[in-house]
Design an enzyme around this catalytic site. Sequence first.
Site, PDB file in Angstrom:
ATOM      1  N   SER A  99     -15.008 -12.311 -13.517  1.00 29.59           N
ATOM      2  CA  SER A  99     -15.350 -13.100 -11.785  1.00 29.59           C
ATOM      3  C   SER A  99     -16.364 -13.173 -11.861  1.00 29.59           C
ATOM      4  CB  SER A  99     -14.968 -11.792 -11.565  1.00 29.59           C
ATOM      5  OG  SER A  99     -16.680 -10.981 -11.144  1.00 29.59           O
ATOM      6  N   TYR A 137     -25.092 -10.990 -32.080  1.00 29.96           N
ATOM      7  CA  TYR A 137     -23.949 -11.661 -30.807  1.00 29.96           C
ATOM      8  C   TYR A 137     -24.790 -12.801 -30.565  1.00 29.96           C
ATOM      9  CZ  TYR A 137     -23.795  -8.703 -27.729  1.00 29.96           C
ATOM     10  OH  TYR A 137     -23.922  -8.077 -26.387  1.00 29.96           O
ATOM     11  N   LYS A 144     -28.405 -13.754 -23.657  1.00 28.21           N
ATOM     12  CA  LYS A 144     -28.852 -13.900 -25.067  1.00 28.21           C
ATOM     13  C   LYS A 144     -29.202 -14.945 -26.208  1.00 28.21           C
ATOM     14  CE  LYS A 144     -29.060  -9.448 -24.731  1.00 28.21           C
ATOM     15  NZ  LYS A 144     -30.493  -8.263 -24.237  1.00 28.21           N
ATOM     16  N   GLY A 173     -37.497  -3.171 -18.372  1.00 29.86           N
ATOM     17  CA  GLY A 173     -36.958  -2.244 -18.360  1.00 29.86           C
ATOM     18  C   GLY A 173     -37.461  -0.786 -19.506  1.00 29.86           C
ATOM     19  N   GLY A 174     -38.617  -0.624 -18.992  1.00 32.85           N
ATOM     20  CA  GLY A 174     -39.210   0.192 -20.393  1.00 32.85           C
ATOM     21  C   GLY A 174     -39.022   2.463 -19.077  1.00 32.85           C
ATOM     22  N   GLY A 175     -37.890   2.571 -18.556  1.00 31.05           N
ATOM     23  CA  GLY A 175     -37.601   3.164 -18.289  1.00 31.05           C
ATOM     24  C   GLY A 175     -36.907   4.242 -18.851  1.00 31.05           C
ATOM     25  N   LEU A 201     -34.195   1.703 -25.408  1.00 30.77           N
ATOM     26  CA  LEU A 201     -35.330   1.040 -26.107  1.00 30.77           C
ATOM     27  C   LEU A 201     -36.182   0.831 -25.210  1.00 30.77           C
ATOM     28  CD1 LEU A 201     -32.489  -1.236 -27.642  1.00 30.77           C
ATOM     29  CD2 LEU A 201     -33.298   0.426 -28.828  1.00 30.77           C
ATOM     30  N   PRO A 225     -31.488  -6.228 -32.266  1.00 30.24           N
ATOM     31  CA  PRO A 225     -31.109  -4.737 -33.310  1.00 30.24           C
ATOM     32  C   PRO A 225     -29.573  -5.272 -33.255  1.00 30.24           C
ATOM     33  CG  PRO A 225     -32.019  -5.019 -30.704  1.00 30.24           C
ATOM     34  CD  PRO A 225     -31.927  -6.046 -30.874  1.00 30.24           C
ATOM     35  N   ASP A 285     -37.602  -6.548  -9.702  1.00 30.39           N
ATOM     36  CA  ASP A 285     -35.937  -7.002 -10.218  1.00 30.39           C
ATOM     37  C   ASP A 285     -36.589  -8.086 -10.746  1.00 30.39           C
ATOM     38  OD1 ASP A 285     -33.528  -8.055 -10.089  1.00 30.39           O
ATOM     39  OD2 ASP A 285     -33.139  -7.322  -7.908  1.00 30.39           O
TER      40      ASP A 285
END
Length: 325
Positions: A147, A189, A204, A56-58, A61, A230, A107
């Site tokens: 769903s 959370y 998480k 998720g580096g693009g 965060l 965070p 992915d």
Amino acid sequence: MALCGGSRLFPGVRSWFHRSSVLQSTCPPHSGFFGPVEDVMLSSGTFRDKVAFITGGGTGLGRAMTSTLSQLGAVCVIASRKLEVLQQTADEISSQTGNKVYVVQCDVRNPEDVSHCVDKMESLTGLPDVIINNAAGNFVCPSERLSPNGWKTITDIVLNGTAFVTLELGKRLIQRQRGASFLAITTIYAESGSGFVVPSASAKAGVEALYKSLAAEWGRYGHRFNIIQPGPIKTKGAFSRLDPTGMFEKSMIGRIPTGRLGKPAEVANLAAYMSSDYATWMSGAVIRLDGGEYVSMAGEFNELRRVTPEQWKTMEDMIRNTKGS
């Protein structure tokens, strides 16, 4: 006496509580005590000769952490599904820092895709010294409207994706007798649970259990595992799905004791420290970075901070006049 719910003796308490967050159109004045420092914290060569892999580096965060690590000397490899976004981010960060940022399309929901991604990374840079599992997905939804596909989409990205990346890299590192720092980005959370984001909260929490478990098991291989939780940080991708109307931002700020949202650079600085050689004795740690939001929401009587001095005087007089138990 039902003071906190409003009473005939003191009717202003409840109405004041309920309207207080709505009245805050900007950060409250005390937020000035907690202004963010967004400069890179560590010295420029901290990650020289190190390879960092960020999922998720693009964007958001992930982009902020990649930028910070690159400024600190790391060769970075960023991964996500969107190759065009990755390449644009890589080019921009490389031009700013002078350090190469590689891109690998991946992915994380697909273990075969993860394996191919690691193969490509090995050919480009070798195995990483720093792994940051940041790829995530989330949206707000009443659970009665959720769903099976919505549940599966989020848990596949967050929990399964983190597990696939961690296990694939961990096994290869063990085979080559290489140590590494693993860091996961979760949320406050994950600890408490939360309605309306049930797939994310569940996934998480699973990530945190995975990392704490591996911290105990894989330390013997030179691996350490840590977690950042965070609080609310305004990034375009997250807020477009979690607060699409913008109506909740003011109430978020109202419940954060430091009076403001977090900044991506603050998470990036903490991530850099936890992934660095300055933190080699840190493993299995869960660090909350939320301006005090979690403890603010957890305390049963914390809403009393909204009571004015005049209201406190009235309440104290009532308390003193109370007889018996």
